[in-house]
Scaffold this active site. Structure first.
Site, PDB file in Angstrom:
ATOM      1  N   GLU A 126       0.826  -1.198   0.000  1.00 54.58           N
ATOM      2  CA  GLU A 126       0.000   0.000   0.000  1.00 54.58           C
ATOM      3  C   GLU A 126       0.864   1.253   0.000  1.00 54.58           C
ATOM      4  OE1 GLU A 126      -4.123  -1.167   2.111  1.00 54.58           O
ATOM      5  OE2 GLU A 126      -2.456  -1.057   3.509  1.00 54.58           O
ATOM      6  N   CYS A 139       3.639   8.520   1.056  1.00 54.48           N
ATOM      7  CA  CYS A 139       4.188   7.547   1.999  1.00 54.48           C
ATOM      8  C   CYS A 139       4.267   6.223   1.244  1.00 54.48           C
ATOM      9  CB  CYS A 139       3.268   7.443   3.215  1.00 54.48           C
ATOM     10  SG  CYS A 139       3.774   6.178   4.385  1.00 54.48           S
ATOM     11  N   CYS A 146       6.902  -6.976   6.340  1.00 52.56           N
ATOM     12  CA  CYS A 146       8.059  -6.477   7.089  1.00 52.56           C
ATOM     13  C   CYS A 146       8.528  -7.584   8.013  1.00 52.56           C
ATOM     14  CB  CYS A 146       7.660  -5.244   7.912  1.00 52.56           C
ATOM     15  SG  CYS A 146       9.058  -4.455   8.765  1.00 52.56           S
ATOM     16  N   CYS A 150       7.453  -5.550  15.007  1.00 53.59           N
ATOM     17  CA  CYS A 150       7.056  -4.686  16.127  1.00 53.59           C
ATOM     18  C   CYS A 150       5.603  -5.021  16.485  1.00 53.59           C
ATOM     19  CB  CYS A 150       7.187  -3.212  15.744  1.00 53.59           C
ATOM     20  SG  CYS A 150       8.875  -2.763  15.252  1.00 53.59           S
ATOM     21  N   CYS A 153       2.496  -2.862  15.355  1.00 57.89           N
ATOM     22  CA  CYS A 153       2.386  -2.475  13.940  1.00 57.89           C
ATOM     23  C   CYS A 153       1.749  -3.595  13.129  1.00 57.89           C
ATOM     24  CB  CYS A 153       3.773  -2.151  13.387  1.00 57.89           C
ATOM     25  SG  CYS A 153       3.785  -1.757  11.635  1.00 57.89           S
ATOM     26  N   GLU A 202      10.802  -2.310   6.204  1.00 58.13           N
ATOM     27  CA  GLU A 202      11.929  -1.649   6.852  1.00 58.13           C
ATOM     28  C   GLU A 202      12.886  -1.243   5.727  1.00 58.13           C
ATOM     29  OE1 GLU A 202      13.113  -0.303   9.538  1.00 58.13           O
ATOM     30  OE2 GLU A 202      15.049  -0.085   8.562  1.00 58.13           O
ATOM     31  N   SER A 258      12.771   5.102  14.592  1.00 60.32           N
ATOM     32  CA  SER A 258      11.598   4.699  15.374  1.00 60.32           C
ATOM     33  C   SER A 258      12.074   4.219  16.735  1.00 60.32           C
ATOM     34  CB  SER A 258      10.841   3.596  14.629  1.00 60.32           C
ATOM     35  OG  SER A 258      10.354   4.112  13.408  1.00 60.32           O
ATOM     36  N   ASN A 334      -1.991   4.285  16.691  1.00 71.12           N
ATOM     37  CA  ASN A 334      -3.152   3.959  15.868  1.00 71.12           C
ATOM     38  C   ASN A 334      -3.568   2.525  16.146  1.00 71.12           C
ATOM     39  OD1 ASN A 334      -3.364   6.444  14.286  1.00 71.12           O
ATOM     40  ND2 ASN A 334      -1.356   5.857  13.503  1.00 71.12           N
ATOM     41  N   CYS A 377      -0.047   5.510  10.297  1.00 70.38           N
ATOM     42  CA  CYS A 377       1.180   4.803  10.679  1.00 70.38           C
ATOM     43  C   CYS A 377       0.872   3.466  11.317  1.00 70.38           C
ATOM     44  CB  CYS A 377       1.966   5.608  11.708  1.00 70.38           C
ATOM     45  SG  CYS A 377       2.393   7.244  11.168  1.00 70.38           S
TER      46      CYS A 377
HETATM   47  N1  SAH Z   1      10.116   0.137   9.392  1.00 65.73           N
HETATM   48  C1  SAH Z   1      10.318   1.570   9.386  1.00 65.73           C
HETATM   49  C2  SAH Z   1       9.318   2.252   8.494  1.00 65.73           C
HETATM   50  C3  SAH Z   1       7.890   2.256   9.029  1.00 65.73           C
HETATM   51  S1  SAH Z   1       7.523   3.883   9.414  1.00 65.73           S
HETATM   52  C4  SAH Z   1      10.291   2.100  10.799  1.00 65.73           C
HETATM   53  O1  SAH Z   1       9.896   1.358  11.676  1.00 65.73           O
HETATM   54  O2  SAH Z   1      10.710   3.219  11.028  1.00 65.73           O
HETATM   55  C5  SAH Z   1       6.102   3.750  10.288  1.00 65.73           C
HETATM   56  C6  SAH Z   1       6.207   4.479  11.616  1.00 65.73           C
HETATM   57  O3  SAH Z   1       4.971   4.270  12.308  1.00 65.73           O
HETATM   58  C7  SAH Z   1       7.284   3.882  12.504  1.00 65.73           C
HETATM   59  O4  SAH Z   1       7.827   4.845  13.350  1.00 65.73           O
HETATM   60  C8  SAH Z   1       6.473   2.878  13.285  1.00 65.73           C
HETATM   61  O5  SAH Z   1       7.113   2.472  14.469  1.00 65.73           O
HETATM   62  C9  SAH Z   1       5.217   3.646  13.542  1.00 65.73           C
HETATM   63  N2  SAH Z   1       4.085   2.803  13.876  1.00 65.73           N
HETATM   64  C10 SAH Z   1       3.929   1.495  13.626  1.00 65.73           C
HETATM   65  N3  SAH Z   1       2.741   1.064  14.090  1.00 65.73           N
HETATM   66  C11 SAH Z   1       2.133   2.128  14.627  1.00 65.73           C
HETATM   67  C12 SAH Z   1       0.879   2.317  15.250  1.00 65.73           C
HETATM   68  N4  SAH Z   1       0.025   1.308  15.418  1.00 65.73           N
HETATM   69  N5  SAH Z   1       0.574   3.548  15.676  1.00 65.73           N
HETATM   70  C13 SAH Z   1       1.433   4.583  15.503  1.00 65.73           C
HETATM   71  N6  SAH Z   1       2.615   4.468  14.922  1.00 65.73           N
HETATM   72  C14 SAH Z   1       2.974   3.249  14.490  1.00 65.73           C
END
Ligand code: SAH
Length: 385
Positions: A126, A139, A146, A150, A153, A202, A258, A334, A377
């Site tokens: 997406e 974005c 991934c 985490c 996520c 990532e 992050s 989120n 995010c």
């Molecule tokens: N893998 C990379 C790119 C993803 S960026 C990274 O982790 O940086 C997406 C951003 O949103 C990251 O900072 C991630 O940690 C954050 N994120 C992931 N799940 C989320 C959620 N449920 N609510 C808010 N932020 C979230």
């Protein structure tokens, strides 16, 4: 295993990976069939060679590149400086279709557009376009799925399907730029000004293709799309060796880390890769990046109620970041399927902000664009249904 099983199975929905076990990290997956080669994968010299090898005139490469990156033309019929009889064949060589839109959802009165794309092998990803008053940000995804797992996520919970190619990454931006140019996004014709590698995947685990995409996005037309490197953000869970490599590239993109917790004990659980590279190592690499590029590093911190939003953690973070070339981006968590966590209480969020400000650390709270279409995010899962 049946004897008739083909050596290279036709891949489709079968490529979905097994969900990872808690804490399990996946850095690579078995090699699959490669996406078709596209001009966005190639330097201008390589594009020329791709044509001359097949008996075509080399200068056509620049013509077609200009149509692709400059005019954002996706129909070879519009390449009027190329003989009509050759257009389809040249398109087959330089601009094979990499992405097929299978669903588009809008939010925020049409200024947020999430697109679900099918790739050549059936993998899905997406991208999200976000139009603001003064800029439009794409974005983009850099991997299908991934491997960083985490727990908060949605993408991480699904596991890694595969790396995307440079062409597949660039195409998401070009598609957004095209929709903007054609006035298909609420607000009238416009352009894409910013790109964030904050979609699925990532980026630093798919280093080569991502750097290729950054180069293609920043090179001027006809070599690339001509965006400013300063308007591109690469976001990472904190793969230290890759941050060091990026530092050495000397491309002034914004680095986002992050972090989500200032202490290893909690970060080990929120960002499992922390078991490899600790908070202090990640931040050291970030400060070296900042010192080399003179670019402020963005520290991403999703505020999760009663998990990482305590005032003492804000103080600890503030102490670590004061006097550094850093900016904190707080993201109200989120919601994602199957997660028991929620966003912080408003008063806890406000206190977190205040404490960071007391340490003199610049801080903003990110808006939650596209939350109602699972486009915010951490919500990108590329589910077809
Ligand atoms: N893998 C990379 C790119 C993803 S960026 C990274 O982790 O940086 C997406 C951003 O949103 C990251 O900072 C991630 O940690 C954050 N994120 C992931 N799940 C989320 C959620 N449920 N609510 C808010 N932020 C979230």
């Amino acid at each position: 295993m049946s004897a008739e099983a083909p050596e290279t199975p036709l891949v489709d929905v079968e490529i979905a990976p097994k969900p990872p076990r808690p804490g399990e990290l996946t850095f690579s997956v078995p090699r699959r069939a490669k996406p078709p080669r596209h001009l966005a994968d190639l330097t201008s010299a390589e594009r020329k060679a791709a044509l001359t090898e097949l008996g075509h005139q080399g200068f056509r490469a620049a013509q077609i590149s200009k149509h692709y990156f400059g005019h954002l033309a996706d129909d070879p019929a519009a390449w009027t400086d190329v003989p009509a009889a050759k257009r389809e064949e040249l398109a087959g060589i330089l601009t094979p279709k990499l992405l097929t839109s299978i669903r588009e959802q809008t939010a925020d009165a049409g200024t947020t557009v999430k697109t679900l794309w099918r790739l050549f092998d059936g993998a899905t990803v997406e991208s999200v376009l976000m139009r603001y008053r003064d800029r439009t940000t794409m974005c983009v995804s850099s991997q299908a799925g991934c491997g960083m797992n985490c727990p908060f996520c949605a993408t991480g919970q699904a596991g890694l399907t595969r790396n995307m190619s440079t062409g597949e990454i660039v195409e998401q931006v070009v598609a957004g730029a095209r929709a903007m140019a054609r006035g298909q996004v609420a607000g009238g014709p416009g352009r894409v000004s910013n790109v964030v590698f904050m979609g699925m995947g990532e980026p630093l685990a798919n280093y080569k293709a991502v750097i290729g995409a950054v180069r293609r996005l920043t090179e001027p037309v006809p070599d690339g799309l001509g965006l400013s490197a300063r308007h591109i953000t690469v976001s990472t869970v904190g793969l230290v060796p890759a941050i060091e490599k990026l530092t050495a590239e000397g491309i002034p993109v914004t680095l986002a880390v992050s972090l989500h917790a200032p202490d290893d004990e909690l970060r080990d659980t929120l960002v499992p890769v922390n078991t490899r590279w600790k908070v202090a190592e990640v931040l050291d690499a970030a400060w070296r990046y900042a010192a080399t590029t003179k670019r402020r590093v963005s520290i991403e911190y999703a505020l999760i109620k009663d998990i990482n939003d305590q005032a003492w953690r804000a103080d600890r973070l503030g102490r670590m970041l004061r006097n550094k070339l850093a900016h904190v981006n707080l993201i109200p968590l989120n919601p994602t399927p199957g997660s028991k966590w929620t966003a912080s209480r408003p008063q806890d969020e406000a206190e977190f902000v205040r404490r960071l400000e007391d340490w003199g650390v610049p801080v903003t709270v990110r808006d939650t664009r596209g939350r109602d279409i699972d486009g915010a995010c951490g919500q990108l899962a590329a589910a077809v249904k």
